[in-house]
Design an enzyme around this catalytic site. Structure first.
Site: not given
Length: 284
Positions: A191, A223, A225-228
């Site tokens: 990412k 943003t 929690g974007t990766g989760c």
């Protein structure tokens, strides 16, 4: 009462809705971790089950405390769910320590057909550490070979590769994705949100082939929690039967829309969460 011609089928013979399990830490603020994963599963029409690896005292500003769940209880959660509920995909997030990593690997070994999305969570949005330093080697050794897809961001990739140097451009990202793939995971989604650019580009490396997913950068501080959310959305799409490439594409579109609508929530005074239910709640 006479049951007549009523037929009761054994649960194992009934397909039902797709189901996914998240194995991750609990975010008491609700924006990341298990809470974000279950919201994403639900928003995408997938039933969510969970195994909690750690409890955090967390809000939009900081992680104030972490209570790690004993590895044996992590095993009991996983085995109890898997013995009863047909799980079509698994998402793995915060793992905290070596014992938990080894335990999860042992249970996954008994279920090799379930696709696994591994998000190597190491640092929270607030900057707080979520993984013991000595657990990084265990993550690579025990879980990378069991993962269908790993989804590191650029700081996580630098730590996993052991050089401490983040990719500075897309060429660096391509080289790092290839090196990560050599560690055993079937596919790598690197990412690129941390790059200094007007767009955000993620690179998917699958069977030696690279695919780019580019979205315009949204100017927002919300943003958390974007990766989760991205990794759990991919798991949800895999649970619904999508290929890895199609699952990533659908998840990228979903998360981009969740970031666009994030400011509507106005949750907390720090890094607020993305809007998991942007397609279901009325726009404000």
């Amino acid at each position: 009462m006479n049951p007549g011609n009523t037929t009761i089928s054994h649960p194992a013979t009934v397909r039902g809705v797709p189901a996914a399990m998240t194995i991750a830490g609990s975010d008491s603020g609700g924006g990341a971790g298990v809470q974000a994963d279950l919201k994403a599963f639900s928003a995408l029409g997938v039933y969510g089950a969970s195994t909690i690896t750690a409890l955090t005292a967390q809000n939009t500003r900081a992680v104030n405390a972490i209570h790690e769940v004993p590895a044996e209880f992590v095993r009991q959660q996983m085995e109890t769910v898997l013995s009863d509920i047909r799980i079509d995909a698994i998402k793995i997030g915060m793992l905290a320590n070596v014992d938990i990593i080894r335990t999860i690997s042992e249970v996954l070994e008994q279920h090799p057909a379930i696709p696994v999305v591994l998000d190597p969570v190491m640092v929270a949005k607030s900057g707080d550490s979520l993984l013991h330093t000595e657990a990084i080697d265990a993550l690579r050794h025990y879980l990378f070979p069991r993962a269908t897809l790993i989804t590191p961001n650029l700081p996580e990739a630098a730590l996993l590769l052991g050089n401490g140097k983040e990719a500075g451009d897309l060429a660096d990202m391509e080289a790092q994705a290839a090196r990560l793939a050599e560690m055993g995971s079937a596919c790598v989604l690197l990412k690129g949100g941390h790059l200094n650019s007007t767009d955000c580009t993620d690179l998917l490396l699958q069977n030696g082939q690279l695919q780019r997913f580019t979205q315009p950068r949204i100017q927002t501080g919300n943003t958390h929690g974007t990766g989760c959310t991205l990794s759990s959305a991919i798991a949800a799409e895999l649970a619904r039967g999508a290929s890895v490439s199609d699952a990533v594409q659908a998840a990228e579109i979903y998360v981009h829309a969740a970031i666009i609508r994030a400011d509507e929530l106005q949750i907390g005074s720090g890094h607020g969460p993305v809007h998991h239910f942007h397609a279901l709640w009325p726009q404000t």
